[in-house]
Design a protein around this motif. Structure first.
Motif, PDB file in Angstrom:
ATOM      1  N   TYR A 252       0.829  -1.213   0.000  1.00 11.40           N
ATOM      2  CA  TYR A 252       0.000   0.000   0.000  1.00 11.40           C
ATOM      3  C   TYR A 252       0.863   1.262   0.000  1.00 11.40           C
ATOM      4  N   MET A 253       1.936   1.229   0.752  1.00 14.38           N
ATOM      5  CA  MET A 253       2.839   2.376   0.833  1.00 14.38           C
ATOM      6  C   MET A 253       3.365   2.775  -0.545  1.00 14.38           C
ATOM      7  N   LEU A 254       3.642   1.773  -1.384  1.00 12.47           N
ATOM      8  CA  LEU A 254       4.138   2.057  -2.729  1.00 12.47           C
ATOM      9  C   LEU A 254       3.080   2.802  -3.543  1.00 12.47           C
ATOM     10  N   LEU A 255       1.836   2.359  -3.417  1.00 11.79           N
ATOM     11  CA  LEU A 255       0.760   2.969  -4.203  1.00 11.79           C
ATOM     12  C   LEU A 255       0.505   4.402  -3.775  1.00 11.79           C
ATOM     13  N   GLN A 256       0.504   4.662  -2.466  1.00 11.79           N
ATOM     14  CA  GLN A 256       0.281   6.034  -2.014  1.00 11.79           C
ATOM     15  C   GLN A 256       1.450   6.925  -2.389  1.00 11.79           C
TER      16      GLN A 256
ATOM     17  N   GLN B 159       3.688  11.224  -6.094  1.00 10.69           N
ATOM     18  CA  GLN B 159       4.633  11.534  -7.162  1.00 10.69           C
ATOM     19  C   GLN B 159       3.917  11.909  -8.455  1.00 10.69           C
ATOM     20  N   ARG B 160       2.837  11.197  -8.768  1.00  7.80           N
ATOM     21  CA  ARG B 160       2.093  11.483  -9.995  1.00  7.80           C
ATOM     22  C   ARG B 160       1.431  12.860  -9.919  1.00  7.80           C
ATOM     23  N   LEU B 161       0.815  13.161  -8.764  1.00  8.99           N
ATOM     24  CA  LEU B 161       0.166  14.460  -8.613  1.00  8.99           C
ATOM     25  C   LEU B 161       1.202  15.585  -8.594  1.00  8.99           C
ATOM     26  N   ASN B 162       2.374  15.298  -8.074  1.00  6.43           N
ATOM     27  CA  ASN B 162       3.463  16.274  -8.104  1.00  6.43           C
ATOM     28  C   ASN B 162       3.857  16.593  -9.539  1.00  6.43           C
ATOM     29  N   GLN B 163       3.955  15.562 -10.376  1.00  9.95           N
ATOM     30  CA  GLN B 163       4.367  15.733 -11.767  1.00  9.95           C
ATOM     31  C   GLN B 163       3.266  16.341 -12.631  1.00  9.95           C
ATOM     32  N   GLN B 164       2.028  15.889 -12.460  1.00  7.63           N
ATOM     33  CA  GLN B 164       0.960  16.285 -13.378  1.00  7.63           C
ATOM     34  C   GLN B 164       0.098  17.443 -12.885  1.00  7.63           C
TER      35      GLN B 164
ATOM     36  N   ALA C 273       7.229   8.503   2.880  1.00  4.14           N
ATOM     37  CA  ALA C 273       7.657   7.573   1.828  1.00  4.14           C
ATOM     38  C   ALA C 273       7.421   8.197   0.457  1.00  4.14           C
ATOM     39  N   GLY C 274       6.298   8.895   0.317  1.00 11.07           N
ATOM     40  CA  GLY C 274       6.014   9.580  -0.939  1.00 11.07           C
ATOM     41  C   GLY C 274       7.020  10.668  -1.243  1.00 11.07           C
ATOM     42  N   LEU C 275       7.429  11.415  -0.222  1.00 11.69           N
ATOM     43  CA  LEU C 275       8.439  12.456  -0.411  1.00 11.69           C
ATOM     44  C   LEU C 275       9.764  11.852  -0.868  1.00 11.69           C
ATOM     45  N   GLU C 276      10.129  10.718  -0.273  1.00  8.19           N
ATOM     46  CA  GLU C 276      11.359  10.036  -0.664  1.00  8.19           C
ATOM     47  C   GLU C 276      11.269   9.541  -2.104  1.00  8.19           C
ATOM     48  N   PHE C 277      10.095   9.045  -2.488  1.00  7.86           N
ATOM     49  CA  PHE C 277       9.906   8.549  -3.857  1.00  7.86           C
ATOM     50  C   PHE C 277      10.001   9.694  -4.869  1.00  7.86           C
ATOM     51  N   ILE C 278       9.426  10.845  -4.530  1.00  6.66           N
ATOM     52  CA  ILE C 278       9.518  12.018  -5.413  1.00  6.66           C
ATOM     53  C   ILE C 278      10.973  12.407  -5.605  1.00  6.66           C
TER      54      ILE C 278
ATOM     55  N   GLU D  50      10.682  20.589  -4.695  1.00 11.60           N
ATOM     56  CA  GLU D  50      10.134  21.102  -3.447  1.00 11.60           C
ATOM     57  C   GLU D  50       8.832  20.372  -3.143  1.00 11.60           C
ATOM     58  N   ALA D  51       8.818  19.653  -2.038  1.00 13.29           N
ATOM     59  CA  ALA D  51       7.612  18.928  -1.629  1.00 13.29           C
ATOM     60  C   ALA D  51       7.623  18.757  -0.114  1.00 13.29           C
ATOM     61  N   TYR D  52       6.419  18.734   0.468  1.00 14.42           N
ATOM     62  CA  TYR D  52       6.296  18.730   1.920  1.00 14.42           C
ATOM     63  C   TYR D  52       5.164  17.796   2.361  1.00 14.42           C
ATOM     64  N   GLY D  53       5.186  17.480   3.649  1.00 15.75           N
ATOM     65  CA  GLY D  53       4.120  16.682   4.252  1.00 15.75           C
ATOM     66  C   GLY D  53       3.670  17.305   5.557  1.00 15.75           C
ATOM     67  N   LEU D  54       2.389  17.133   5.866  1.00 17.17           N
ATOM     68  CA  LEU D  54       1.827  17.684   7.102  1.00 17.17           C
ATOM     69  C   LEU D  54       0.714  16.755   7.581  1.00 17.17           C
ATOM     70  N   THR D  55       0.702  16.457   8.869  1.00 12.45           N
ATOM     71  CA  THR D  55      -0.370  15.624   9.418  1.00 12.45           C
ATOM     72  C   THR D  55      -1.118  16.374  10.511  1.00 12.45           C
TER      73      THR D  55
END
Length: 423
Positions: A169-173, A178-183, A201-206, A217-222
């Motif tokens: 699941y982590m890979l898919l999220q 990454q896709r939304l970052n690109q598109q 994990a998504g930030l690392e993948f980007i 430039e990308a960030y995460g917030l919870t």
């Protein structure tokens, strides 16, 4: 006060990556951000409200929210925050749920706002097109098993077991981010506190997928997990979850949930869920401290939330039912309002146009016997449409019907019964 300062003041930030960089990024840019909502039922519930309203807060601050409905990830199941495997649902069912959730999100986030360009996306659109080989080569290659095992969402499940399905699941999220970052130019993902591992994990993948030397430039917030002062889980009642779908939780029930908020929680909930200014919330806090019996803060919370999630008309109906049931005249209610207000009370269908009160009390299981019925009437314990009835020979008739459909009988202070007239 900028958006980050406001979120801090309301206690709405649990964790974030590079706070200084994110605050500067938000001040200098119109940022695109997203939050994902997996369709695990046919409706969202109030446990989903906080991240939805976070998107709304960012939109009102001039940023561009994207709500991702997980038509693809919903078929897999997120292990985050769970001690056991999710039940897999049929694809057709999940896609029906996706449609319902899109509709609910559109009531809370303005997707017609041309200025912000807010939108809803469904990750089924790209995940369903991927082959297993594509997933393993283009995504899986960038994640070490050790890295994935160290994430809380996986680590907490290792002892009891986790399937390969949920493990991925982590890979898919991460791919979604990454896709939304690109598109779509998305540079911020938000989510509940249990999503921190997936977000990072998504930030690392980007970073890994970016061109060599490119500074992405990308960030995460919870947001924090909302808890109640008495230790019980927020959003749960004896009757189950509080849903956003009015067919599952009526606006009246929704209103009642909020108006019954504990004094110890109401200020926190006002800050977290409403868009009232901090100054006005401060005034309500003072009012609560000085005159707690008036429950002004709870009423304002219930009003704001019911109007926001449902409508002004739904709020008016909820208030009308509440007023009738708690000190008003229930004869003023409509058939529909009686059904809503007495949804969970025992109901008896009366075929006869008229019925002696003693017989009705026994037949409807309001009193255990005719003897008990007589005692109840004599002792003043029986109320018809909130009017005490002590006449032993009283006959319930047409005049006792509310909107020609129901009669409400109360035994004692709190035991309500609904008589539905079929004739």
């Amino acid at each position: 006060m900028n958006i980050i300062e406001d979120l801090h003041a309301r206690g709405l930030i649990n964790q974030m990556t590079d706070e200084e960089g994110l605050e500067k990024h938000l001040i200098e840019n119109r940022v695109s951000l997203y939050c994902g909502f997996d369709p695990t039922a046919d409706s969202l519930h109030i446990g989903h409200l906080l991240p939805i309203l976070m998107l709304k807060r960012f939109q009102e601050a001039g940023h561009r929210p994207i709500a991702l409905v997980g038509g693809g990830t919903g078929l897999i199941g997120d292990p985050s925050g769970r001690s056991e495997e999710r039940q897999l649902n049929e694809e057709s069912i999940v896609q029906d749920w996706v449609a319902n959730i899109k509709s609910q999100l559109s009531r809370l986030i303005d997707f017609s706002d041309e200025k912000t360009g807010a939108k809803v996306v469904n990750n089924y659109d790209w995940l369903s097109e991927m082959s297993v080989i594509d997933l393993l080569r283009d995504v899986g290659k960038h994640f070490s098993v050790n890295y994935m095992l160290a994430k809380d969402s996986v680590e907490t499940r290792i002892e009891n077991g986790i399937s390969f399905t949920e493990f991925t699941y982590m890979l898919l999220q991460s791919l979604d981010f990454q896709r939304l970052n690109q598109q779509e130019g998305v540079t911020l993902q938000i989510g509940g506190s249990d999503q921190w591992g997936n977000i990072t994990a998504g930030l690392e993948f980007i970073r890994r997928k970016s061109d060599e030397g490119e500074d992405v430039e990308a960030y995460g917030l919870t947001v924090p997990l909302i808890t109640k002062a008495d230790g019980s889980k927020f959003g749960k009642t004896a009757g189950g979850a509080i849903w956003l779908d009015e067919k599952k939780t009526s606006p009246y029930e929704f209103y009642q949930f909020w108006i019954n908020t504990d004094d110890r929680d109401v200020v926190k909930f006002l800050k977290s869920f409403t868009f009232l200014s901090l100054e006005e919330i401060g005034e309500l806090e003072t009012e609560l401290s000085e005159r707690p019996e008036q429950r002004k803060a709870q009423r304002r919370l219930a009003e704001e939330m019911t109007k926001m999630v449902h409508s002004e008309a739904a709020l008016n109906q909820a208030q009308r039912i509440t007023a009738a049931l708690f000190g008003g005249d229930i004869n003023d209610l409509t058939k529909e309002e009686v059904e809503v207000g007495f949804k969970d009370v025992p109901t008896y269908e009366l075929v006869d146009s008229e019925k002696g009160l003693i017989d009705l009390l026994v037949e409807a299981s309001i009193s255990s016997s005719k003897r008990q019925a007589r005692e109840d009437i004599q002792n003043g314990a029986i109320y018809i449409n909130d009017q005490r009835q002590q006449d032993m020979g009283y006959v319930v008739n047409q005049e006792d019907r509310i909107d020609n459909a129901f009669t409400v009988i109360r035994r004692g202070k709190k035991k309500y019964f609904l008589v539905r007239h079929s004739s």
